[in-house]
Design an enzyme around this catalytic site. Structure first.
Site, PDB file in Angstrom:
ATOM      1  N   ARG A  80      -0.723  35.008 -11.820  1.00  0.00           N
ATOM      2  CA  ARG A  80      -2.039  35.530 -11.458  1.00  0.00           C
ATOM      3  C   ARG A  80      -3.092  34.444 -11.678  1.00  0.00           C
ATOM      4  O   ARG A  80      -2.963  33.596 -12.548  1.00  0.00           O
ATOM      5  CB  ARG A  80      -2.384  36.771 -12.291  1.00  0.00           C
ATOM      6  N   TYR A 208       2.063  35.387  -4.792  1.00  0.00           N
ATOM      7  CA  TYR A 208       2.583  35.793  -6.099  1.00  0.00           C
ATOM      8  C   TYR A 208       2.330  37.288  -6.364  1.00  0.00           C
ATOM      9  O   TYR A 208       1.231  37.791  -6.097  1.00  0.00           O
ATOM     10  CB  TYR A 208       1.957  34.947  -7.220  1.00  0.00           C
ATOM     11  N   LYS A 217      -1.429  45.494  -9.631  1.00  0.00           N
ATOM     12  CA  LYS A 217      -2.616  45.310 -10.472  1.00  0.00           C
ATOM     13  C   LYS A 217      -3.904  45.622  -9.706  1.00  0.00           C
ATOM     14  O   LYS A 217      -4.838  46.190 -10.254  1.00  0.00           O
ATOM     15  CB  LYS A 217      -2.651  43.892 -11.046  1.00  0.00           C
ATOM     16  N   HIS A 237      -2.817  49.718 -18.499  1.00  0.00           N
ATOM     17  CA  HIS A 237      -1.753  48.703 -18.457  1.00  0.00           C
ATOM     18  C   HIS A 237      -0.727  49.052 -19.533  1.00  0.00           C
ATOM     19  O   HIS A 237      -0.632  48.373 -20.555  1.00  0.00           O
ATOM     20  CB  HIS A 237      -2.394  47.328 -18.706  1.00  0.00           C
ATOM     21  N   SER A 259       0.422  41.051 -20.489  1.00  0.00           N
ATOM     22  CA  SER A 259       1.524  40.571 -19.656  1.00  0.00           C
ATOM     23  C   SER A 259       2.446  39.660 -20.464  1.00  0.00           C
ATOM     24  O   SER A 259       1.973  38.850 -21.273  1.00  0.00           O
ATOM     25  CB  SER A 259       0.976  39.769 -18.471  1.00  0.00           C
ATOM     26  N   CYS A 261       4.538  40.271 -22.883  1.00  0.00           N
ATOM     27  CA  CYS A 261       4.619  40.524 -24.331  1.00  0.00           C
ATOM     28  C   CYS A 261       5.690  41.566 -24.638  1.00  0.00           C
ATOM     29  O   CYS A 261       5.664  42.200 -25.691  1.00  0.00           O
ATOM     30  CB  CYS A 261       3.270  40.979 -24.875  1.00  0.00           C
ATOM     31  N   ASP A 286       4.960  49.118 -16.838  1.00  0.00           N
ATOM     32  CA  ASP A 286       3.746  48.296 -16.701  1.00  0.00           C
ATOM     33  C   ASP A 286       2.449  49.092 -16.602  1.00  0.00           C
ATOM     34  O   ASP A 286       1.433  48.658 -17.128  1.00  0.00           O
ATOM     35  CB  ASP A 286       3.894  47.400 -15.460  1.00  0.00           C
ATOM     36  N   ARG A 375      10.412  35.771 -12.103  1.00  0.00           N
ATOM     37  CA  ARG A 375      10.410  37.240 -12.103  1.00  0.00           C
ATOM     38  C   ARG A 375      11.603  37.821 -11.367  1.00  0.00           C
ATOM     39  O   ARG A 375      12.150  37.196 -10.448  1.00  0.00           O
ATOM     40  CB  ARG A 375       9.137  37.731 -11.402  1.00  0.00           C
TER      41      ARG A 375
HETATM   42  O1  SAT Z   1       1.963  39.516 -11.762  1.00  0.00           O
HETATM   43  S1  SAT Z   1       1.737  40.789 -12.415  1.00  0.00           S
HETATM   44  O2  SAT Z   1       0.308  40.941 -12.660  1.00  0.00           O
HETATM   45  O3  SAT Z   1       2.200  41.871 -11.598  1.00  0.00           O
HETATM   46  C1  SAT Z   1       2.575  40.820 -13.896  1.00  0.00           C
HETATM   47  C2  SAT Z   1       1.666  40.729 -15.035  1.00  0.00           C
HETATM   48  O4  SAT Z   1       1.025  39.693 -15.207  1.00  0.00           O
HETATM   49  O5  SAT Z   1       1.552  41.704 -15.789  1.00  0.00           O
HETATM   50 MN    MN Z   2       1.580  43.813 -16.435  1.00  0.00          MN
END
Ligand code: SAT
Ligand code: MN
Length: 592
Positions: A80, A208, A217, A237, A259, A261, A286, A375
């Site tokens: 991101r 991405y 998101k 989140h 993210s 963690c 998530d 990922r």
């Molecule tokens: O790339 S994402 O935002 O979907 C994953 C994350 O950073 O939590």
């Molecule tokens: Mn996330």
């Protein structure tokens, strides 16, 4: 020349407002073809075949990993981009100091220039999707227009995508408009813009996940958090997990961690052998949408239908379920590959990398073989611990909310807030070491309230006020806790084993929710006594638990001063009740 709506090859069921918008976008972006996604298996296979043909995907070893493919992203496009992500409200103060802001008119003009003719020679995919079970009153739909087949295929894994969503949009009458193009993948021409007041998203120049899979998101957090405030619910989140105890009772817990963690690992935790009879049920890994129920409790759904999880570190020991889940029908992004075309990443014991995440012959001088933010994208139905309740239209009742961050010192393994409004302060005061999930320095402690710093689509001051108001709207609020799996000793070693052993902490949290579980009151909240955490079969060095549970007054005084100045940055929008909670913690620390 504008494409007439009747020349769009739109399915019969496509509502007029969707056709109209697709026609407008097509006229502006000039695609060669338009494809309306129906969400079928055949369509998914055709998308994959097309990408294998064009080199967007590489085929992995189909004997060992049937249905698995590898995507190499552009090397500048691996996470991101928070500095290029904007919330475009009419008033800058409504976006708040927590967001980058541009006036909507200016943002639209800038994006219109980027999107003009950008799909020439490309296919425009119309991707109707539903966030949440198709028959849930809490679900919300969107349409993503994208020129990326990788995005279209990923949206099928991550959401309820296709014909059924389009039909629901017809019934709802409204949908979130998400426009995406990979553009030239030029970091200088990359923006992720949100227009919460008109329920629109525009994303250009990135492929991405978090920037391009707009249901995730952009919709389910930034736009949904705005909608949730005006409609009286919450978009958070948070992972959602059912914890079944040996007596067969299941408590549902929602946990907000930043993210990378460990949300995915906790959501599909495998109980240690030393805790027989315990079971974990995954609802989501998530995002949670939480609603006050008629029974006075908070109820939650997972708006997603798949996982976009961090790969490195995943193995049969750390997360057997995730490991099993990604052996088939998975799209990998930016992992390494063995000579036998099997996917490979740091943390796997078997095999060795022949090609790195950029497809180059592997050379340790170039850094890790798999990108640290590589990922997997996979349907939730492949998860061995998938809960059938994930499809329940009304969601699941929540017993506990858990905040957590990555802190090498200070925050104890677990503590409980005194009540809801103190819990809101605990969430607002969260901080965590940054990770590879966003571009920028890794390992720097930054404030990340409710793990929502990159994801709240409006002013944090108003967001905390909304949290406080939600507490008053439920008569049986869940307990609020804070955990830290990442505390280290003086030599930098993790004090707590983490992964499956985290169940020991969840077990205490559940006991507390049932009115049991021994604890000591401290100025920051209730901390378990050493004996209150089940350590049977766990071989910890003497003194480790004392260190893990220590609350040091001078350290916390410093932390609370910092939190105080951070909160003060929200000025008049900071709710008075939060200021009061903060003053009370300081007063308790002064007395300690
Ligand atoms: O790339 S994402 O935002 O979907 C994953 C994350 O950073 O939590
Ligand atoms: Mn996330």
């Amino acid at each position: 020349m504008a494409t007439a709506p009747e020349h769009l090859d739109a399915p019969q069921s496509a509502p007029r407002n969707v056709r109209q918008w697709v026609a407008e976008v097509a006229a502006h972006t000039q695609p060669e073809r338009i494809h309306w996604c129906d969400g079928s298996e055949a369509e998914y296979r055709a998308l994959i075949q097309g990408m294998l043909g064009s080199g967007v995907l590489l085929q992995l070893n189909q004997q060992t990993h049937p249905g698995c493919y590898l995507h190499h992203s552009h090397p500048s496009d691996v996470a991101r981009v928070e500095h290029l992500t904007f919330v475009c409200t009419e008033q800058a103060a409504d976006a708040g100091p927590n967001n980058n802001w541009i006036a909507p008119g200016e943002a639209r003009a800038r994006m219109a220039a980027l999107f003009a003719g950008c799909m020439r020679g490309r296919t425009l995919y119309v991707v109707p999707y539903c966030m949440g079970p198709l028959d849930s009153p809490f679900a919300r739909c969107g349409v993503e227009i994208t020129d990326s087949p990788y995005v279209a295929a990923s949206m099928r894994l991550m959401t309820r995508m296709g014909a059924a969503a389009l039909e629901r949009i017809g019934r709802d009458g409204t949908f979130i408009r998400g426009l995406h193009s990979t553009g030239e993948l030029d970091p200088e021409r990359r923006f992720i813009m949100h227009f919460p007041e008109t329920l629109e998203i525009q994303s250009y120049g990135s492929g991405y996940g978090g920037n391009a899979l707009l249901g995730k998101k952009c919709h389910a957090l930034r736009i949904a958090s705005w909608q949730a405030r005006s409609e009286g619910w919450m978009a958070e989140h948070m992972l959602l997990v059912g914890v079944e105890n040996p007596a067969g009772q299941t408590h549902y817990i929602a946990c907000a961690f930043p993210s990378a963690c460990g949300k995915t690992n906790l959501a599909m935790l495998v109980p240690p052998e030393t805790m027989p009879g315990w079971k974990i049920w995954t609802i989501g890994d998530d995002i949670a949408w939480l609603h006050p129920g008629a029974d006075g409790r908070l109820w939650a759904i997972n708006p997603e239908a798949g996982y976009f999880g961090v790969v490195p570190g995943t193995n049969a020991q750390t997360n057997r379920h995730a490991n099993d889940m990604i052996q088939h029908n998975t799209i990998f992004t930016n992992v390494a590959m063995t000579a036998g075309r099997e996917p490979w990443w740091e943390g796997l014991e078997d095999g060795k990398p022949a090609f790195d995440w950029q497809g180059r012959p592997y050379d340790p001088k170039n850094g890790p073989a798999a990108h640290p933010n590589s990922r997997f994208t996979v349907s939730a139905h492949q998860n061995p611990s998938y809960s059938p309740m994930a499809d329940a239209p009304g969601g699941v009742p929540i017993s506990a909310l858990v905040f957590g961050g990555r802190r090498r010192s200070l925050a104890p393994l677990v503590y409980q807030a005194r009540n809801w409004s103190h819990g809101v302060l605990v969430g607002a005061g969260m901080a965590s070491e940054t990770t590879a999930a966003a571009t920028g320095a890794v390992g720097v402690v930054r404030r990340d309230p409710m793990a929502m710093q990159p994801f709240t689509g409006y002013n944090f001051g108003d967001y905390w006020a909304h949290w406080l108001a939600m507490g008053s709207s439920i008569s049986k609020p869940p307990g609020i806790f804070h955990v830290n799996w990442f505390r280290r000793d003086a030599a930098g070693r993790f004090l707590w084993p983490g992964f499956g052993e985290n169940l020991r902490v969840l077990a205490w949290i559940i006991e507390r929710c049932e009115g049991r579980g021994a604890a000591l009151e401290t100025p920051i909240g209730a901390v378990p006594t050493e004996a209150a955490i089940n350590l049977a079969g766990l071989d910890l060095d003497p003194g480790t638990m004392a260190e893990l549970l220590a609350v040091r007054t001078p350290d916390w005084q410093r932390e609370m001063e910092e939190i105080g100045s951070y909160l003060a940055g929200y000025g008049a929008r900071l709710p008075e009740a939060l200021r009061r909670e903060h003053a009370e913690v300081l007063a308790r620390l002064a007395r300690a």
